[in-house]
Motif scaffolding. Structure first.
Motif, mmCIF file in Angstrom:
data_model
loop_
_atom_site.group_PDB
_atom_site.id
_atom_site.type_symbol
_atom_site.label_atom_id
_atom_site.label_comp_id
_atom_site.label_asym_id
_atom_site.label_seq_id
_atom_site.Cartn_x
_atom_site.Cartn_y
_atom_site.Cartn_z
ATOM 1 N N PHE A 133 0.015 0.869 -2.055
ATOM 2 C CA PHE A 133 -0.662 1.586 -0.987
ATOM 3 C C PHE A 133 0.291 2.442 -0.146
ATOM 4 C CE2 PHE A 133 -3.070 1.478 3.105
ATOM 5 C CZ PHE A 133 -4.228 2.068 2.639
ATOM 6 N N ASP A 134 1.387 1.839 0.307
ATOM 7 C CA ASP A 134 2.310 2.551 1.202
ATOM 8 C C ASP A 134 2.969 3.725 0.506
ATOM 9 O OD1 ASP A 134 1.711 0.837 3.187
ATOM 10 O OD2 ASP A 134 3.470 -0.444 2.932
ATOM 11 N N GLU A 135 3.324 3.509 -0.758
ATOM 12 C CA GLU A 135 3.961 4.566 -1.538
ATOM 13 C C GLU A 135 3.035 5.781 -1.654
ATOM 14 O OE1 GLU A 135 5.541 3.257 -5.460
ATOM 15 O OE2 GLU A 135 4.412 4.995 -6.191
ATOM 16 N N VAL A 136 1.756 5.501 -1.918
ATOM 17 C CA VAL A 136 0.768 6.572 -2.056
ATOM 18 C C VAL A 136 0.635 7.347 -0.752
ATOM 19 C CG1 VAL A 136 -1.695 7.033 -2.391
ATOM 20 C CG2 VAL A 136 -0.500 5.459 -3.911
ATOM 21 N N ARG A 137 0.588 6.609 0.362
ATOM 22 C CA ARG A 137 0.408 7.266 1.658
ATOM 23 C C ARG A 137 1.571 8.197 1.982
ATOM 24 N NH1 ARG A 137 -2.445 4.257 6.475
ATOM 25 N NH2 ARG A 137 -2.568 6.462 6.959
ATOM 26 N N ILE A 138 2.774 7.743 1.704
ATOM 27 C CA ILE A 138 3.954 8.575 1.985
ATOM 28 C C ILE A 138 3.917 9.831 1.121
ATOM 29 C CG2 ILE A 138 6.477 8.686 1.752
ATOM 30 C CD1 ILE A 138 6.426 5.614 2.456
ATOM 31 N N GLU A 139 3.570 9.637 -0.150
ATOM 32 C CA GLU A 139 3.552 10.759 -1.081
ATOM 33 C C GLU A 139 2.484 11.784 -0.696
ATOM 34 O OE1 GLU A 139 3.195 11.126 -5.836
ATOM 35 O OE2 GLU A 139 4.064 9.268 -5.086
ATOM 36 N N MET A 140 1.321 11.272 -0.290
ATOM 37 C CA MET A 140 0.236 12.169 0.104
ATOM 38 C C MET A 140 0.636 12.997 1.309
ATOM 39 S SD MET A 140 -3.342 10.114 -0.221
ATOM 40 C CE MET A 140 -4.374 11.508 0.149
#
Ligand SMILES: [Zn+2]
Length: 204
Positions: A133-140
């Motif tokens: 989840f956190d990785e996706v948020r940073i990337e987005m």
């Protein structure tokens, strides 16, 4: 007679493709760092201190840049960005509801395929759902800044439509749409507008 001295030898740390601000396009780069060497008869023999910082060298124009240039998306990455953001937005929203529901899943796969990811299938969707989840948020958040507001709104709209496939939005789906909207760098007003338009269109 012994001839000695020192000279700087450059080492390549990594290489890849970047957007060169000098010659303006996707180019091969080498990320390099210099190191002082003690030389004997002009041959570097003993490594001394590292000189200065790392730099990125363009393979085409030989321009040298701060490593920060690697954060700028390449033209190829930019072209893929809307579809990539769409996948992430959809996965976030699916996860907030019943992500095993066949109707929502097949709709999600179809929408991503339409966005240009021809090989997207159920297995790829599972891969997206499993991403941290956190990785996706940073990337987005990082990617969203490169896209026009209209493109970001249409990504949120697609995610909202998928959340609405199985009926009304649950509280957690609504929360997730707000979070995805924020990650897409949309204002609250924009998010509310997009979600209510999707609601009206779906009749829920
Ligand atoms: Zn260049």
């Amino acid at each position: 007679m012994i001839i000695f001295g020192w000279r700087v030898v450059f080492f390549t740390l990594t290489s890849g493709v970047f957007h060169c601000p000098g010659c303006g396009g996707d180019r091969e780069y080498r990320r390099r760092q210099g190191r002082n060497f003690f030389t004997l008869f002009f041959i570097p023999v003993v490594p001394l201190t590292k000189t200065g910082g790392e730099f990125v060298e363009c393979g085409t124009c030989k321009g040298r840049w701060e490593p920060g240039v690697l954060d700028v998306p390449t033209t190829a990455q930019l072209a893929q960005m809307p579809a990539m953001l769409l996948r992430m937005a959809i996965a976030q929203v699916l996860r907030a509801g019943d992500y095993t529901a066949p109707s929502s899943r097949s709709r999600a796969v179809a929408v991503v395929q339409q966005a240009g990811v021809a090989g997207y299938d159920d297995a790829a969707l599972n891969g997206d759902l499993a991403r941290p989840f956190d990785e996706v948020r940073i990337e987005m958040n990082r990617a969203a800044g490169a896209l026009a507001p209209e493109a970001r709104e249409s990504i949120l709209r697609a995610a909202a439509e998928i959340a609405l496939t199985d009926g009304r939005l649950s509280a957690s789906e609504e929360e997730t749409l707000s979070a995805v909207g924020a990650d897409l760098q949309l204002t609250r007003v924009q998010v509310t507008g997009v979600v209510s338009m999707a609601r009206q269109a779906s009749g829920h």
